[in-house]
Design a protein around this motif. Sequence first.
Motif, short mmCIF file in Angstrom:
data_model
loop_
_atom_site.label_atom_id
_atom_site.label_comp_id
_atom_site.label_asym_id
_atom_site.label_seq_id
_atom_site.Cartn_x
_atom_site.Cartn_y
_atom_site.Cartn_z
N GLY A 88 44.19 111.63 21.87
CA GLY A 88 43.81 112.50 22.65
C GLY A 88 44.95 112.95 23.40
N GLY A 89 46.14 112.64 22.91
CA GLY A 89 47.49 113.27 23.44
C GLY A 89 47.93 114.41 22.62
N THR A 90 49.31 114.59 22.38
CA THR A 90 49.67 115.58 21.62
C THR A 90 49.90 115.18 20.29
OG1 THR A 90 51.94 115.16 22.14
CG2 THR A 90 51.10 116.66 23.46
N GLU A 91 49.79 113.85 19.96
CA GLU A 91 49.97 113.58 18.54
C GLU A 91 48.88 113.55 17.80
OE1 GLU A 91 52.45 109.60 17.14
OE2 GLU A 91 52.15 109.79 19.13
N VAL A 92 48.75 113.69 16.57
CA VAL A 92 47.70 113.54 15.65
C VAL A 92 48.02 112.12 14.97
CG1 VAL A 92 46.35 114.37 13.40
CG2 VAL A 92 47.54 115.94 15.28
N VAL A 93 46.94 111.36 15.19
CA VAL A 93 46.79 109.72 14.72
C VAL A 93 45.67 109.78 13.48
CG1 VAL A 93 47.94 108.69 16.61
CG2 VAL A 93 45.34 109.11 16.65
N ALA A 94 45.96 109.31 12.64
CA ALA A 94 44.77 109.12 11.35
C ALA A 94 44.31 107.77 11.40
CB ALA A 94 45.50 109.50 10.28
N ILE A 95 43.14 107.65 11.25
CA ILE A 95 42.20 106.50 10.99
C ILE A 95 41.69 106.67 9.59
CG2 ILE A 95 40.21 105.17 11.56
CD1 ILE A 95 40.22 106.35 14.27
N ALA A 96 42.01 105.63 8.68
CA ALA A 96 41.58 105.61 7.42
C ALA A 96 41.09 104.35 6.86
CB ALA A 96 42.64 106.31 6.62
N GLN A 101 40.53 93.88 -1.87
CA GLN A 101 40.10 95.11 -1.77
C GLN A 101 40.77 95.74 -0.45
OE1 GLN A 101 37.31 96.04 0.60
NE2 GLN A 101 36.79 98.10 -0.09
N ILE A 102 40.47 95.20 0.71
CA ILE A 102 40.61 95.54 2.02
C ILE A 102 42.20 95.55 2.45
CG2 ILE A 102 39.96 93.67 3.45
CD1 ILE A 102 39.17 97.25 4.46
N VAL A 103 42.94 94.42 1.97
CA VAL A 103 44.20 94.25 2.16
C VAL A 103 45.12 95.31 1.44
CG1 VAL A 103 46.16 92.78 2.16
CG2 VAL A 103 43.85 91.84 2.82
N GLU A 104 44.53 95.67 0.28
CA GLU A 104 45.30 96.57 -0.54
C GLU A 104 45.04 98.06 0.01
OE1 GLU A 104 47.65 98.58 -3.35
OE2 GLU A 104 47.37 96.33 -2.81
N ALA A 105 43.85 98.21 0.33
CA ALA A 105 43.51 99.37 1.01
C ALA A 105 44.56 99.68 2.25
CB ALA A 105 42.06 99.72 1.35
N ALA A 106 44.34 98.59 2.94
CA ALA A 106 45.13 98.69 4.21
C ALA A 106 46.58 99.12 4.09
CB ALA A 106 45.13 97.26 5.28
N ARG A 107 47.21 98.56 3.03
CA ARG A 107 48.55 98.78 2.73
C ARG A 107 48.74 100.22 2.26
NH1 ARG A 107 49.20 93.40 -0.22
NH2 ARG A 107 49.98 92.17 1.65
N GLN A 108 47.93 100.87 1.52
CA GLN A 108 47.91 102.01 1.02
C GLN A 108 47.75 103.10 2.03
OE1 GLN A 108 45.53 103.17 -2.40
NE2 GLN A 108 46.05 101.24 -3.27
N VAL A 109 46.82 103.07 3.06
CA VAL A 109 46.66 103.90 4.13
C VAL A 109 47.54 103.97 5.11
CG1 VAL A 109 44.11 103.87 3.93
CG2 VAL A 109 45.33 102.40 5.70
N LYS A 110 48.54 102.71 5.23
CA LYS A 110 49.39 102.52 6.00
C LYS A 110 50.87 103.26 5.61
CE LYS A 110 52.54 99.69 8.77
NZ LYS A 110 52.97 98.18 9.15
N GLU A 111 51.01 103.07 4.29
CA GLU A 111 51.97 103.81 3.62
C GLU A 111 51.84 105.50 3.65
OE1 GLU A 111 53.18 101.96 -0.14
OE2 GLU A 111 53.37 104.04 -0.69
N ALA A 112 50.31 105.83 3.77
CA ALA A 112 50.13 107.17 3.82
C ALA A 112 50.07 107.70 5.16
CB ALA A 112 48.59 107.60 3.33
N GLY A 113 50.39 106.74 6.25
CA GLY A 113 50.80 107.34 7.56
C GLY A 113 49.67 107.01 8.55
N ALA A 114 48.65 106.49 8.29
CA ALA A 114 47.46 106.10 9.20
C ALA A 114 47.98 104.73 10.01
CB ALA A 114 46.27 105.50 8.31
N VAL A 115 47.05 104.87 11.23
CA VAL A 115 47.63 103.78 12.13
C VAL A 115 46.55 102.87 12.39
CG1 VAL A 115 49.77 105.02 13.27
CG2 VAL A 115 47.24 105.34 14.40
N VAL A 116 45.28 103.28 11.95
CA VAL A 116 44.22 102.53 12.49
C VAL A 116 43.41 102.29 10.86
CG1 VAL A 116 41.93 102.22 13.46
CG2 VAL A 116 43.83 103.03 14.87
N LEU A 117 43.12 101.17 10.85
CA LEU A 117 42.43 101.00 9.51
C LEU A 117 40.76 100.97 9.70
CD1 LEU A 117 42.20 99.98 6.23
CD2 LEU A 117 42.11 97.55 7.25
#
Lengths: 265, 265, 265, 265
Positions: free
Chosen positions: C95-103, C113-129
């Motif tokens: 809700g601030g000025t930053e755009v944050v990604a949930i993925a 599967q979920i740990v691998e996915a978490a690593r990938q979305v983190k690498e891609a810039g997401a901050v919430v899984l």
Amino acid sequence: MLIVMRHGATRDEVEKVISVIEEMGYQAQPMPGVQRTAVGLVGNDGRVDASRLEGLPGVHEVIHVSQPYKQVSREWKADATVVRLGGGAGGVAFGGTEVVAIAGPCSVESERQIVEAARQVKEAGAVVLRGGAWKPRSSPYSFQGLGKPGLRLLAKAREETGLLICTEAMDETGLGWVAEMADIVQIGARNMQNFSLLKVAGRCGKPVLLKRGISATVQELLLSAEYLLAEGNHDVILCERGVRGFDPATRNLFDLTAIPVVHKL
Amino acid sequence: MLIVMRHGATRDEVEKVISVIEEMGYQAQPMPGVQRTAVGLVGNDGRVDASRLEGLPGVHEVIHVSQPYKQVSREWKADATVVRLGGGAGGVAFGGTEVVAIAGPCSVESERQIVEAARQVKEAGAVVLRGGAWKPRSSPYSFQGLGKPGLRLLAKAREETGLLICTEAMDETGLGWVAEMADIVQIGARNMQNFSLLKVAGRCGKPVLLKRGISATVQELLLSAEYLLAEGNHDVILCERGVRGFDPATRNLFDLTAIPVVHKL
Amino acid sequence: MLIVMRHGATRDEVEKVISVIEEMGYQAQPMPGVQRTAVGLVGNDGRVDASRLEGLPGVHEVIHVSQPYKQVSREWKADATVVRLGGGAGGVAFGGTEVVAIAGPCSVESERQIVEAARQVKEAGAVVLRGGAWKPRSSPYSFQGLGKPGLRLLAKAREETGLLICTEAMDETGLGWVAEMADIVQIGARNMQNFSLLKVAGRCGKPVLLKRGISATVQELLLSAEYLLAEGNHDVILCERGVRGFDPATRNLFDLTAIPVVHKL
Amino acid sequence: MLIVMRHGATRDEVEKVISVIEEMGYQAQPMPGVQRTAVGLVGNDGRVDASRLEGLPGVHEVIHVSQPYKQVSREWKADATVVRLGGGAGGVAFGGTEVVAIAGPCSVESERQIVEAARQVKEAGAVVLRGGAWKPRSSPYSFQGLGKPGLRLLAKAREETGLLICTEAMDETGLGWVAEMADIVQIGARNMQNFSLLKVAGRCGKPVLLKRGISATVQELLLSAEYLLAEGNHDVILCERGVRGFDPATRNLFDLTAIPVVHKL
């Protein structure tokens, strides 16, 4: 094309479908399933008349695998279509990598208004001026546009600013005038399926900006564009203008994801 | 008309709205509320141009209390409109207490087909035969109708059965022919907001069957009918043909409740 | 609130509306028009029960000027709501000025599967899984999620990557577990108007991600958020996930313009 | 199931699809076409996981021929389901040839109100009384129903008139009470896809009136009913209550044609 039979369709009903497909000059390929049988029609060149099959006894549904449009599809022409207007330094290209803006007022109201608006939109970065000389209005009592004199005012604004002009045509007579005086002929959302008008626009010799109807599917939009191409006009610019939604909070529901879908198809 | 101010609109902004209303020749009636102030515009004769008020600073929304259509409304003419066709014993009345049926095939295909269809629909109780001589088709490659010869086949079917005929016109030229040869001129759903065509139909001298657009509101349907009445044609038959829904399980979503709403308005 | 009378409403009917408004403790302000009379209700604090007025003889329509939601509105709290999660360097602000990604994936299927996915979305810039432990599925025969063990796998993925986790709760029992183990409790589109669940979520002590229902209006979305605020939970993140449209070309119709509308309201 | 390949899919891509289908234990039937190749999956028992095929290179689309619901379908049980309530002379049957009416106020407000309403609806021909003890309301500030005492008032009205009673349950706790005291448990439109609630209702031992969600497709409605049947409750009454449309002229868009579609499926 896939002809899906009802659950419990008899062997005779399936045989009849097969023989009709063969009569039509195509190959039939039956696919028995646990729930129901389907019959594939092989060799469809896009001209199969499904209604003959839909009416046969035991037929549940006919599923189309081929797309009904041709020339607008990537399968016909894999490269992106670039519509070029104006020449030399002032040239504009729609459909390339550049984002070009068309802007301007709803209606042309007076010379002063349109020339002033043209200056402002140019300053803001637009390369094409829009403004209605004819306005499709829900009510017969609303201002319907200045008509032909409005076109002359748009031409004046072009002269003053160097912008290209785009304006809507609502019928055959008006389209002749618009095609003569404007750089882009606009077909409005309400006329997206005015096929008589599309045919005339397809022969008008000017690029056409085709707006998506307020509840047109992407397929219907592409088929309306196909009317233009089928008449020989390949300079078609598609316009996503929002569809009708259920929420009065916004006037139109801008269908952003339709854009990549159209690009892909 | 009610001009609703933003929460926190200043006293000056409210004063400005009042003075503009008065300049326009109407009376302003401010209504302060706990959340926000609204200003009533008193004496609206349906010709107020809301856009001038919508643009004023501090204005949140303009709410229309009056309806934009006139001649089609019960307020203009309280009695039901009955459209009468044919004379004597074979006469037909739309809009009265009787339910009358229009039936027939999608397109006119041949003399044999349309005469046979006419006999069947007559036997089944229809009093008007329908069938397209011109067909608005989503695809330019679909059968577009026989055109003028189709009209002659419809006339032949009328001769053979005594049924009246109703058929669609898609453009000005075709409308002239349809008005000459048919008993009812049909304006299709895709052309419900083809205002150029509506104006021509309003002067054609024959009753018009106006089909509701696939996502037209009741108000838009009535305004399109108003185009016909405004040109002097009072013999308008409205047709609810279903609207576009979200569920592929049915082709059209028949809007039954629109019928009493239209009757009431 | 504006009470619009029918055209032709009698003076007595108007008087009755006025006296009912006064009985209810508000002020009535009649506004005679050319077509019809309207009566303003002045002093509405948002608690007026319109049904009592709608049923009175001669009343055509009751128009609401006030909005039914309160705490979610800019009028209640002018500043943007910023929802902060995590502390220190790894903190996230919605809700601030930053755009944050949930993925993340649709469902949690296995630790790998979920740990691998978490690593990938983190690498891609997401901050919430994200990832469903409980999945609302149209069919009872589709995979419904791993349930509570799925929550543990999400926690494991958080541990491994430092991402925060967001997952859906479908009922009161599940919501307790989700609130205990996840960082954000998701209310899915199908449950946007599951008011019993909203009340529980409003007392759960964790931020809530509220997804817009598949055909919820902006007003309904805000009212559902109001349920959460009314229970004391001010950490609400709204999610535009697309609405149901008429075109099968896209699964959801992403309503981009709803976003600035919600921001404004 | 039909797997439609992209135009220009390679022979290897088609071979891969075929081998995956065979690995899954089904038969593959390739159907080369002029525009594109399709591959039929033969022997689908309704459990095929399409996602595995959708992700393969060269696949354009997967078309489902089988329906995802089972026990609610005519293919599972050809005869109409008749839900019987009450015994002897006062018995009521839903789904037979008789049209039975459920009627009553929106909410239960007081003993006097509900008993009086019950008398009136009985006199008007209804056989079941409705009235909400719990009301799902868009706004948290609207009256939410009397709760459990409302159930007792409904029981009192039943006693006085002999009508059966039907009332809505919004969550697991409330559903227990409703199932205990009412004759029919109502699941409201907003909860049609509250699958946790549906599972509980499927085990409650009372007939369930399942209202169609405001923008649920017929297939989604049937799948929600399938949740009830899958839990063992076969006494399901489906309620078409209108869908959300685009026209503010009516509150709901009553989808009349959904009724024969549901009957057929």
